[in-house]
Design a protein around this motif. Sequence first.
Motif, short mmCIF file in Angstrom:
data_model
loop_
_atom_site.label_atom_id
_atom_site.label_comp_id
_atom_site.label_asym_id
_atom_site.label_seq_id
_atom_site.Cartn_x
_atom_site.Cartn_y
_atom_site.Cartn_z
N SER A 101 33.89 57.51 52.19
CA SER A 101 34.41 56.55 51.22
C SER A 101 33.96 56.94 49.81
O SER A 101 32.94 57.59 49.63
CB SER A 101 33.93 55.13 51.56
OG SER A 101 32.53 55.07 51.56
N THR A 102 34.77 56.56 48.84
CA THR A 102 34.42 56.80 47.44
C THR A 102 33.36 55.79 47.04
O THR A 102 33.48 54.61 47.33
CB THR A 102 35.68 56.65 46.57
OG1 THR A 102 36.58 57.71 46.92
CG2 THR A 102 35.35 56.72 45.09
N GLU A 103 32.28 56.27 46.40
CA GLU A 103 31.19 55.39 45.99
C GLU A 103 30.93 55.55 44.51
O GLU A 103 30.98 56.65 43.97
CB GLU A 103 29.93 55.68 46.81
CG GLU A 103 30.13 55.32 48.27
CD GLU A 103 28.90 55.50 49.13
OE1 GLU A 103 27.85 55.96 48.63
OE2 GLU A 103 28.98 55.18 50.33
N ILE A 104 30.66 54.42 43.85
CA ILE A 104 30.39 54.39 42.42
C ILE A 104 29.06 53.67 42.19
O ILE A 104 28.76 52.69 42.87
CB ILE A 104 31.54 53.73 41.64
CG1 ILE A 104 31.36 53.92 40.14
CG2 ILE A 104 31.74 52.27 42.04
CD1 ILE A 104 32.62 53.70 39.34
N THR A 105 28.28 54.20 41.26
CA THR A 105 26.96 53.64 40.96
C THR A 105 26.88 53.28 39.48
O THR A 105 27.26 54.08 38.62
CB THR A 105 25.84 54.65 41.30
OG1 THR A 105 25.93 54.96 42.69
CG2 THR A 105 24.46 54.08 40.99
N PHE A 106 26.38 52.07 39.20
CA PHE A 106 26.14 51.59 37.84
C PHE A 106 24.63 51.40 37.69
O PHE A 106 24.02 50.68 38.47
CB PHE A 106 26.84 50.25 37.60
CG PHE A 106 28.31 50.26 37.95
CD1 PHE A 106 29.21 50.96 37.17
CD2 PHE A 106 28.78 49.56 39.05
CE1 PHE A 106 30.57 50.97 37.49
CE2 PHE A 106 30.12 49.56 39.37
CZ PHE A 106 31.02 50.27 38.59
N THR A 108 25.19 50.40 43.78
CA THR A 108 26.17 51.34 44.32
C THR A 108 27.14 50.58 45.19
O THR A 108 26.73 49.75 46.01
CB THR A 108 25.47 52.46 45.13
OG1 THR A 108 24.56 53.15 44.26
CG2 THR A 108 26.47 53.45 45.69
N TYR A 109 28.43 50.90 45.03
CA TYR A 109 29.49 50.20 45.73
C TYR A 109 30.53 51.18 46.26
O TYR A 109 30.75 52.23 45.66
CB TYR A 109 30.21 49.22 44.79
CG TYR A 109 29.28 48.20 44.19
CD1 TYR A 109 28.97 47.04 44.88
CD2 TYR A 109 28.70 48.42 42.94
CE1 TYR A 109 28.10 46.11 44.33
CE2 TYR A 109 27.83 47.49 42.39
CZ TYR A 109 27.54 46.33 43.09
OH TYR A 109 26.68 45.41 42.56
N ASN A 132 33.08 47.08 47.05
CA ASN A 132 32.62 46.53 48.32
C ASN A 132 31.18 46.99 48.53
O ASN A 132 30.80 48.09 48.12
CB ASN A 132 33.55 47.08 49.41
CG ASN A 132 33.30 46.54 50.78
OD1 ASN A 132 32.28 46.84 51.38
ND2 ASN A 132 34.24 45.77 51.30
N THR A 133 30.37 46.17 49.20
CA THR A 133 28.95 46.50 49.38
C THR A 133 28.67 47.40 50.58
O THR A 133 27.55 47.87 50.74
CB THR A 133 28.11 45.22 49.51
OG1 THR A 133 28.59 44.45 50.61
CG2 THR A 133 28.17 44.40 48.22
N ILE A 183 33.23 42.53 46.56
CA ILE A 183 32.62 41.74 45.48
C ILE A 183 33.55 41.62 44.27
O ILE A 183 33.27 40.84 43.36
CB ILE A 183 31.27 42.33 45.03
CG1 ILE A 183 31.46 43.73 44.45
CG2 ILE A 183 30.27 42.34 46.16
CD1 ILE A 183 30.48 44.05 43.36
N LEU A 184 34.61 42.42 44.24
CA LEU A 184 35.50 42.42 43.10
C LEU A 184 36.87 42.94 43.50
O LEU A 184 36.98 43.84 44.33
CB LEU A 184 34.92 43.33 42.01
CG LEU A 184 35.77 43.58 40.76
CD1 LEU A 184 34.89 43.60 39.54
CD2 LEU A 184 36.54 44.87 40.89
#
Length: 170
Positions: free
Chosen positions: A69-74, A89-90, A106-107, A123-124
């Motif tokens: 899955s694609t994951e993004i971190t803020f 990270t989501y 998503n978590t 979550i969004l």
Amino acid sequence: MILGAGSMYLNHRNRTLSPPGSDKIKSGDLTVSVSYSRPSVKGRLIFGSESEGALQPWGKYWRLGANESTEITFSGDVMFNGQAVEAGTYKMYAIPGEDEFEILLNTSLGDWGYEEADHDLDILSTSIPVINGKNTEQHTISLQSPQDGSITIIVAFSDVRLEIYVKAQS
């Protein structure tokens, strides 16, 4: 053991066909990073209707890449297309449409393969208009930082381009 070796071969082969991609950018105190896999068009219809035989039909779950899955971190709390998101990270995925894509965070993390997200962990959800652009052969997610201190996530694949705006919460 043979099954394990076969699985290892297929995992390696899939990574070769859709190699990993990543990008990372820092804007002020905010760092954003993304990791994904990069499938190629290879003459196929990527987005369209099921009746057209599209690889990714309108209205169906897409992991924004291939393999994992694609994951993004803020690194800090952000406004993601105008919606508040806490640092972390989501999983980032999409529901494509002709005129707009629904982008979801998503978590659930670490998923491999085509497994639809558990929507209870979303979550969004936000709608991003499709920008018809040049044909991008290999799926690409890039991060850019315009002069205003925000970060633009650019998703480009086939004839679709999306721009998602992220800014540190004040």
